[in-house]
Write a protein that holds these residues in place. Sequence first.
Motif, PDB file in Angstrom:
ATOM      1  N   ALA A 166      -4.363   6.876 -10.445  1.00 40.45           N
ATOM      2  CA  ALA A 166      -4.485   5.849  -9.403  1.00 40.45           C
ATOM      3  C   ALA A 166      -5.469   4.765  -9.857  1.00 40.45           C
ATOM      4  CB  ALA A 166      -4.960   6.486  -8.102  1.00 40.45           C
ATOM      5  N   GLU A 167      -6.544   5.208 -10.538  1.00 41.33           N
ATOM      6  CA  GLU A 167      -7.540   4.269 -11.053  1.00 41.33           C
ATOM      7  C   GLU A 167      -6.899   3.346 -12.083  1.00 41.33           C
ATOM      8  OE1 GLU A 167     -11.136   6.473 -12.005  1.00 41.33           O
ATOM      9  OE2 GLU A 167     -11.842   4.815 -13.246  1.00 41.33           O
ATOM     10  N   ARG A 168      -6.083   3.934 -12.965  1.00 37.33           N
ATOM     11  CA  ARG A 168      -5.437   3.130 -14.001  1.00 37.33           C
ATOM     12  C   ARG A 168      -4.493   2.109 -13.366  1.00 37.33           C
ATOM     13  NH1 ARG A 168      -2.882   6.876 -16.651  1.00 37.33           N
ATOM     14  NH2 ARG A 168      -4.904   7.790 -17.136  1.00 37.33           N
ATOM     15  N   PHE A 169      -3.735   2.556 -12.352  1.00 41.22           N
ATOM     16  CA  PHE A 169      -2.811   1.632 -11.662  1.00 41.22           C
ATOM     17  C   PHE A 169      -3.604   0.502 -10.998  1.00 41.22           C
ATOM     18  CE2 PHE A 169       0.741   5.013 -10.818  1.00 41.22           C
ATOM     19  CZ  PHE A 169       1.041   4.999 -12.166  1.00 41.22           C
ATOM     20  N   ALA A 170      -4.710   0.850 -10.340  1.00 37.60           N
ATOM     21  CA  ALA A 170      -5.489  -0.159  -9.611  1.00 37.60           C
ATOM     22  C   ALA A 170      -6.066  -1.189 -10.581  1.00 37.60           C
ATOM     23  CB  ALA A 170      -6.599   0.514  -8.814  1.00 37.60           C
ATOM     24  N   LEU A 171      -6.609  -0.697 -11.714  1.00 35.45           N
ATOM     25  CA  LEU A 171      -7.206  -1.632 -12.682  1.00 35.45           C
ATOM     26  C   LEU A 171      -6.131  -2.453 -13.374  1.00 35.45           C
ATOM     27  CD1 LEU A 171     -10.015   0.672 -14.048  1.00 35.45           C
ATOM     28  CD2 LEU A 171     -10.297  -1.401 -12.691  1.00 35.45           C
ATOM     29  N   TYR A 172      -4.961  -1.846 -13.563  1.00 38.39           N
ATOM     30  CA  TYR A 172      -3.846  -2.615 -14.135  1.00 38.39           C
ATOM     31  C   TYR A 172      -3.464  -3.738 -13.170  1.00 38.39           C
ATOM     32  CZ  TYR A 172       0.596  -3.626 -16.462  1.00 38.39           C
ATOM     33  OH  TYR A 172       1.631  -4.244 -17.124  1.00 38.39           O
ATOM     34  N   THR A 173      -3.472  -3.411 -11.882  1.00 42.07           N
ATOM     35  CA  THR A 173      -3.166  -4.425 -10.864  1.00 42.07           C
ATOM     36  C   THR A 173      -4.148  -5.582 -10.965  1.00 42.07           C
ATOM     37  OG1 THR A 173      -2.433  -2.640  -9.404  1.00 42.07           O
ATOM     38  CG2 THR A 173      -2.832  -4.793  -8.382  1.00 42.07           C
ATOM     39  N   VAL A 174      -5.439  -5.249 -11.097  1.00 40.51           N
ATOM     40  CA  VAL A 174      -6.473  -6.280 -11.151  1.00 40.51           C
ATOM     41  C   VAL A 174      -6.402  -7.082 -12.452  1.00 40.51           C
ATOM     42  CG1 VAL A 174      -8.958  -6.657 -11.302  1.00 40.51           C
ATOM     43  CG2 VAL A 174      -8.036  -5.040  -9.635  1.00 40.51           C
ATOM     44  N   ASN A 175      -6.231  -6.370 -13.572  1.00 40.35           N
ATOM     45  CA  ASN A 175      -6.351  -7.037 -14.877  1.00 40.35           C
ATOM     46  C   ASN A 175      -5.055  -7.667 -15.376  1.00 40.35           C
ATOM     47  OD1 ASN A 175      -9.071  -6.389 -15.202  1.00 40.35           O
ATOM     48  ND2 ASN A 175      -8.569  -4.356 -16.001  1.00 40.35           N
ATOM     49  N   ARG A 176      -3.912  -7.110 -14.951  1.00 36.32           N
ATOM     50  CA  ARG A 176      -2.666  -7.546 -15.609  1.00 36.32           C
ATOM     51  C   ARG A 176      -1.641  -8.169 -14.657  1.00 36.32           C
ATOM     52  NH1 ARG A 176      -5.590  -7.080 -19.127  1.00 36.32           N
ATOM     53  NH2 ARG A 176      -5.868  -5.408 -20.679  1.00 36.32           N
TER      54      ARG A 176
ATOM     55  N   ASP B   3      -0.923 -13.031  -8.914  1.00 36.33           N
ATOM     56  CA  ASP B   3      -0.678 -13.011  -7.464  1.00 36.33           C
ATOM     57  C   ASP B   3       0.805 -12.857  -7.149  1.00 36.33           C
ATOM     58  OD1 ASP B   3      -3.329 -13.287  -7.142  1.00 36.33           O
ATOM     59  OD2 ASP B   3      -3.286 -15.254  -6.161  1.00 36.33           O
ATOM     60  N   GLU B   4       1.641 -13.493  -7.972  1.00 34.65           N
ATOM     61  CA  GLU B   4       3.089 -13.441  -7.738  1.00 34.65           C
ATOM     62  C   GLU B   4       3.583 -11.997  -7.837  1.00 34.65           C
ATOM     63  OE1 GLU B   4       6.698 -15.439 -10.161  1.00 34.65           O
ATOM     64  OE2 GLU B   4       4.984 -16.789  -9.764  1.00 34.65           O
ATOM     65  N   ALA B   5       3.117 -11.297  -8.870  1.00 30.50           N
ATOM     66  CA  ALA B   5       3.552  -9.911  -9.076  1.00 30.50           C
ATOM     67  C   ALA B   5       3.072  -9.027  -7.931  1.00 30.50           C
ATOM     68  CB  ALA B   5       3.022  -9.394 -10.411  1.00 30.50           C
TER      69      ALA B   5
ATOM     70  N   ASP C  49       2.488 -10.057  -4.884  1.00 30.60           N
ATOM     71  CA  ASP C  49       3.310 -10.422  -3.716  1.00 30.60           C
ATOM     72  C   ASP C  49       4.651  -9.692  -3.746  1.00 30.60           C
ATOM     73  OD1 ASP C  49       1.465 -12.080  -2.537  1.00 30.60           O
ATOM     74  OD2 ASP C  49       2.160 -13.876  -3.599  1.00 30.60           O
ATOM     75  N   GLU C  50       5.242  -9.561  -4.943  1.00 30.30           N
ATOM     76  CA  GLU C  50       6.524  -8.847  -5.068  1.00 30.30           C
ATOM     77  C   GLU C  50       6.374  -7.414  -4.572  1.00 30.30           C
ATOM     78  OE1 GLU C  50       8.349  -8.858  -8.957  1.00 30.30           O
ATOM     79  OE2 GLU C  50       8.153 -11.055  -9.088  1.00 30.30           O
ATOM     80  N   ILE C  51       5.264  -6.771  -4.975  1.00 29.40           N
ATOM     81  CA  ILE C  51       5.035  -5.382  -4.563  1.00 29.40           C
ATOM     82  C   ILE C  51       4.853  -5.311  -3.052  1.00 29.40           C
ATOM     83  CG2 ILE C  51       3.435  -3.433  -4.727  1.00 29.40           C
ATOM     84  CD1 ILE C  51       2.853  -4.301  -7.620  1.00 29.40           C
ATOM     85  N   VAL C  52       4.030  -6.218  -2.524  1.00 29.94           N
ATOM     86  CA  VAL C  52       3.759  -6.233  -1.077  1.00 29.94           C
ATOM     87  C   VAL C  52       5.059  -6.462  -0.298  1.00 29.94           C
ATOM     88  CG1 VAL C  52       2.672  -7.587   0.755  1.00 29.94           C
ATOM     89  CG2 VAL C  52       1.341  -6.919  -1.254  1.00 29.94           C
ATOM     90  N   ASP C  53       5.848  -7.451  -0.738  1.00 31.15           N
ATOM     91  CA  ASP C  53       7.109  -7.737  -0.040  1.00 31.15           C
ATOM     92  C   ASP C  53       8.032  -6.530  -0.075  1.00 31.15           C
ATOM     93  OD1 ASP C  53       6.079 -10.222   0.350  1.00 31.15           O
ATOM     94  OD2 ASP C  53       7.261 -11.221  -1.207  1.00 31.15           O
ATOM     95  N   ALA C  54       8.055  -5.847  -1.229  1.00 31.06           N
ATOM     96  CA  ALA C  54       8.934  -4.681  -1.353  1.00 31.06           C
ATOM     97  C   ALA C  54       8.546  -3.616  -0.328  1.00 31.06           C
ATOM     98  CB  ALA C  54       8.856  -4.112  -2.765  1.00 31.06           C
ATOM     99  N   TYR C  55       7.227  -3.375  -0.187  1.00 33.40           N
ATOM    100  CA  TYR C  55       6.770  -2.372   0.790  1.00 33.40           C
ATOM    101  C   TYR C  55       7.107  -2.807   2.216  1.00 33.40           C
ATOM    102  CZ  TYR C  55       4.252   0.791  -2.323  1.00 33.40           C
ATOM    103  OH  TYR C  55       3.939   1.724  -3.278  1.00 33.40           O
TER     104      TYR C  55
ATOM    105  N   ALA D 186      -4.248  -2.900   0.990  1.00 38.69           N
ATOM    106  CA  ALA D 186      -5.040  -2.706  -0.233  1.00 38.69           C
ATOM    107  C   ALA D 186      -4.643  -3.745  -1.286  1.00 38.69           C
ATOM    108  CB  ALA D 186      -4.835  -1.295  -0.768  1.00 38.69           C
ATOM    109  N   TYR D 187      -3.336  -3.950  -1.449  1.00 40.34           N
ATOM    110  CA  TYR D 187      -2.874  -4.947  -2.432  1.00 40.34           C
ATOM    111  C   TYR D 187      -3.324  -6.352  -2.036  1.00 40.34           C
ATOM    112  CZ  TYR D 187       0.024  -1.982  -5.400  1.00 40.34           C
ATOM    113  OH  TYR D 187       0.455  -1.043  -6.308  1.00 40.34           O
ATOM    114  N   LEU D 188      -3.221  -6.663  -0.742  1.00 36.14           N
ATOM    115  CA  LEU D 188      -3.603  -8.016  -0.303  1.00 36.14           C
ATOM    116  C   LEU D 188      -5.096  -8.239  -0.506  1.00 36.14           C
ATOM    117  CD1 LEU D 188      -1.422  -8.366   2.918  1.00 36.14           C
ATOM    118  CD2 LEU D 188      -1.067  -9.422   0.678  1.00 36.14           C
ATOM    119  N   ARG D 189      -5.889  -7.167  -0.279  1.00 38.80           N
ATOM    120  CA  ARG D 189      -7.347  -7.312  -0.464  1.00 38.80           C
ATOM    121  C   ARG D 189      -7.691  -7.499  -1.930  1.00 38.80           C
ATOM    122  NH1 ARG D 189     -11.450  -3.537   2.188  1.00 38.80           N
ATOM    123  NH2 ARG D 189     -12.703  -4.979   0.948  1.00 38.80           N
TER     124      ARG D 189
END
Lengths: 199, 199
Positions: free
Chosen positions: A25-35, A38-40, A42-48, B47-50
């Motif tokens: 989960a840590e790796r996923f979260a840091l990947y989200t932050v580093n890689r 915003d567009e990507a 948003d895609e995840i948020v919209d999908a959920y 969490a993603y939006l934050r």
Amino acid sequence: MRYPDAIDKLIEALRKYPGVGRKTAERFALYTVNRLNDEAIDEIVDAYLRIKEDIFKCPICGNITDTDPCYICKDQSRDKSTIIVIEEAKDLIVMEKTNKYHGLYHVLNGAISPSDGIGPEDINIKGLLVRLKDETIKEVILATNLSNEGETTAQYISRLLQDSTILVTRIAHGIPAGGNIEYADEITISKALEGRRKL
Amino acid sequence: MRYPDAIDKLIEALRKYPGVGRKTAERFALYTVNRLNDEAIDEIVDAYLRIKEDIFKCPICGNITDTDPCYICKDQSRDKSTIIVIEEAKDLIVMEKTNKYHGLYHVLNGAISPSDGIGPEDINIKGLLVRLKDETIKEVILATNLSNEGETTAQYISRLLQDSTILVTRIAHGIPAGGNIEYADEITISKALEGRRKL
């Protein structure tokens, strides 16, 4: 000494998933932050959000769907005399890939598992019994997994129907015991369908 | 024969993560549909939006932060004469756990990797050189991983600083080659810090 709150929140949220521990989960979260830009994100948020808005269980068969009824139940060309009973919607996807079956399905959305506190009333069995009151249904093919839970569920359903005129069959061996239907190849599943036997 | 569009969208979105293939993304998406209620999905979305709203790189050290500057850079009690250079913010978290270091950090947010097309200009090296103009900094400890990329990055930075008066050291062996700092235990990291040698 810790991560910013927003990152801790995402780590905790992603840990909800099966097989996702703290490190993953840590790796996923840091990947989200580093890689991810915003567009990507948003895609995840919209999908959920679309999952929340569009997806529900088919009131007839329990398949996950965004149409009422699902594309299988509303397809008039399907053979209405046979129902394959499966644990999960993903098993339906694999069954359909074989192009060897043109009947209906019933998705239990789980299997009986006393150790997990999942009893017959916790899965979509009642809905199956309602459907079976319709006399056009001649056969129920039990295609739950060859696991303890799947076998228990198949035995339970076959016992419920032992006095009915409906033919109750179990998908044939061919799928390795302990394996899940979703991982079986299409030929194996075709053979399993052809070799089904009366219980 | 396919999943509803919203589910395909989520599968594609989750496949962005490292080590997440089609099957895993599919399992996560179906788990979302079958096991997570609206509240749980909202937690993930929030969490993603934050992350998008609150998180940025510290303008001084490159650490991921929700304050400007980050909690390390703004801590007046820290020793301003030493900077540990690391690849990722998660390495900082592990370093801090040792309680053996009270200086500053510089987070490169990556490492030089020609095979991945990542050059010196793609990671936060320029920011390090700017910081080193400040004469209070006496030592730079290179704590990039003992991988090809980490070693290349350490060698590159040490060459950049070979004519400066700043002492450039490399974190000591003790962390197994090929392993990542994030997985090392605190004693190993403490030993590695104590045993650092001049390059």
